[in-house]
Scaffold this active site. Structure first.
Site, PDB file in Angstrom:
ATOM      1  CG  LEU A 142      -0.162  10.571   0.552  1.00  0.00           C
ATOM      2  CD1 LEU A 142       1.034  10.524   1.497  1.00  0.00           C
ATOM      3  CD2 LEU A 142       0.233  10.025  -0.805  1.00  0.00           C
ATOM      4  CG  ASP A 143      -3.863   4.922  -1.303  1.00  0.00           C
ATOM      5  OD1 ASP A 143      -3.230   4.128  -0.586  1.00  0.00           O
ATOM      6  OD2 ASP A 143      -3.591   5.101  -2.506  1.00  0.00           O
ATOM      7  CG  MET A 144      -4.963   2.793   5.407  1.00  0.00           C
ATOM      8  SD  MET A 144      -6.321   1.890   6.180  1.00  0.00           S
ATOM      9  CE  MET A 144      -6.345   0.412   5.165  1.00  0.00           C
TER      10      MET A 144
END
Length: 234
Positions: free
Chosen positions: A103-105
């Site tokens: 999951l991206d930041m």
């Protein structure tokens, strides 16, 4: 018994098989003091295998957890830029686990973590086709028309996506809350899909992966998967 190095490393729960291949190619793995080559085989019981100069962890009890990743954390065990990473959220587990997928930041929600490399490899393999569902807060005009477009295949970065499931959960002032389900898991796919149809994502939360649902798990908290949940995933 001799097996491919990447399989041995993944089975030890250190990383996924794909990441192990990258480490081997980069010269970060040695077997009996010699730099290993991609495709090489070894015997985990007889050979001394080091990754970045460290012994492989012993293969103990397999652990499978679900974390509700908050926004602002990177999906890795250590970040070269010094940003907060998900390892800090699961320290009390007492076992080294690593993320299954990413999951991206700036995204949040359901993140699987485990020390079972073979399980992680199966889950992430494209042939497994696990559906991932996201609650997506967007801004933009005419979200009804945009949703119709989201349901169609589209080309992103030279790749044609499969049809997605998309619906409006709630209309908001200047935008909407959408539910978007995809079968792939390409880098920032949902964000890029929304951008392609004229929507700007302001918040993105993964709420389900296959039959597994985030439910009421609080941000930053984790729990073990039940035997039933694990069996359904497999």
């Amino acid at each position: 018994m001799a097996e491919r190095l990447q399989k041995i490393i993944a089975a030890a729960g250190l990383m996924s098989r794909r990441t192990a291949e990258e480490y081997i190619s980069a010269g970060r793995v040695t077997v009996n003091g010699r730099t290993a080559a991609l495709g090489e085989r070894a015997d985990a019981e007889k050979d001394r295998i080091l990754v970045d100069g460290k012994e492989l962890p012993s293969t103990g009890e397999k652990v499978y957890i679900m974390l509700n990743k908050p926004k602002g954390y990177v999906t890795s065990l250590k970040d070269e830029k010094g940003r907060k990473d998900v390892s800090g959220l699961v320290q009390e587990l007492g076992v080294r686990v690593y993320p299954v997928g990413r999951l991206d930041m700036n995204s949040e929600g359901l993140l699987l973590m485990t020390n079972d490399g073979e399980f992680a490899n199966r889950i992430m393999h494209p042939s497994h086709e696990i559906t991932k569902t996201y609650h997506t807060w967007v801004r933009g005009d005419r979200p009804e028309q945009a949703v119709e477009k989201l349901r169609l295949p589209m080309e992103l970065d030279g790749y044609v996506t499969r049809p997605a499931e998309a619906e409006i959960l709630k209309l908001l002032d200047g935008g909407a809350l959408l539910s978007i389900s995809i079968h792939e898991g390409r880098n920032r796919q949902v964000r890029k899909m929304c951008q392609a149809v004229g929507l700007r994502v302001t918040r993105l939360k993964r709420v389900a992966e296959g039959t597994l649902e985030l439910g009421g798990l609080a941000p930053g908290k984790w729990r073990h998967l039940s035997a039933e949940e694990l069996e359904k995933l497999r």
